[in-house]
Scaffold this motif. Structure first.
Motif: not given
Length: 148
Positions: A42-71
């Motif tokens: 999908y990169l040729p179609a102009g879609i950039e994929i970012e990926y984050f995996q964690t087993n930690s609930e708090y890290l997943l929550t923090d990642y949502v807070h850190q990334t929503y402005r540019y996603i």
């Protein structure tokens, strides 16, 4: 010029073990190989994929807070957190961003405790039971609904 669309895939607990865990149910494909494949497709179609995996609930929550402005769009497979995490649910509500909930297996056809999702009622869409194809289908859903 193609407008770039950024899609964040958030993956929860134990998804880093795909390809090893319960291969009779999930097979031998790893989550990193799926993400690499959809990125290449999908990169040729102009879609950039970012990926984050964690087993930690708090890290997943923090990642949502850190990334929503540019996603532009979020896709979350909360895995085991689906049935337990009010914290992740609240983080998604806090950023007020549309997202799609994704599950490899059909959670409604599994154990009774897996039937309740803390995310489905606030998700834009829910894909369950399509196996690994769900990761490809969700890109097509976003592409058709929000880009064209």
């Amino acid at each position: 010029m193609i407008k770039t669309t950024r899609i964040l895939f958030l993956n929860g607990v134990n998804l880093n073990m795909l390809g090893i865990r319960e291969t009779d149910k999930y097979g031998y494909i790893t989550i990193s190989s799926i993400i690499a494949d959809i990125t290449e497709l999908y990169l040729p179609a102009g879609i950039e994929i970012e990926y984050f995996q964690t087993n930690s609930e708090y890290l997943l929550t923090d990642y949502v807070h850190q990334t929503y402005r540019y996603i532009d769009y979020m896709v979350i497979n909360p895995a085991g957190h689906t049935h337990t995490s009010i914290a992740i649910r609240d983080s998604l509500l806090a950023v007020n961003m549309s997202f799609i909930e994704l599950h490899i297996s059909n959670i409604a056809a599994r154990e009774a405790f897996r039937h309740r999702s803390y995310f489905s009622d606030i998700a834009t869409d829910v894909l369950v039971g399509f196996g690994f194809k769900a990761y490809y289908l969700v890109i097509k859903t976003i592409y058709r609904s929000f880009i064209i």
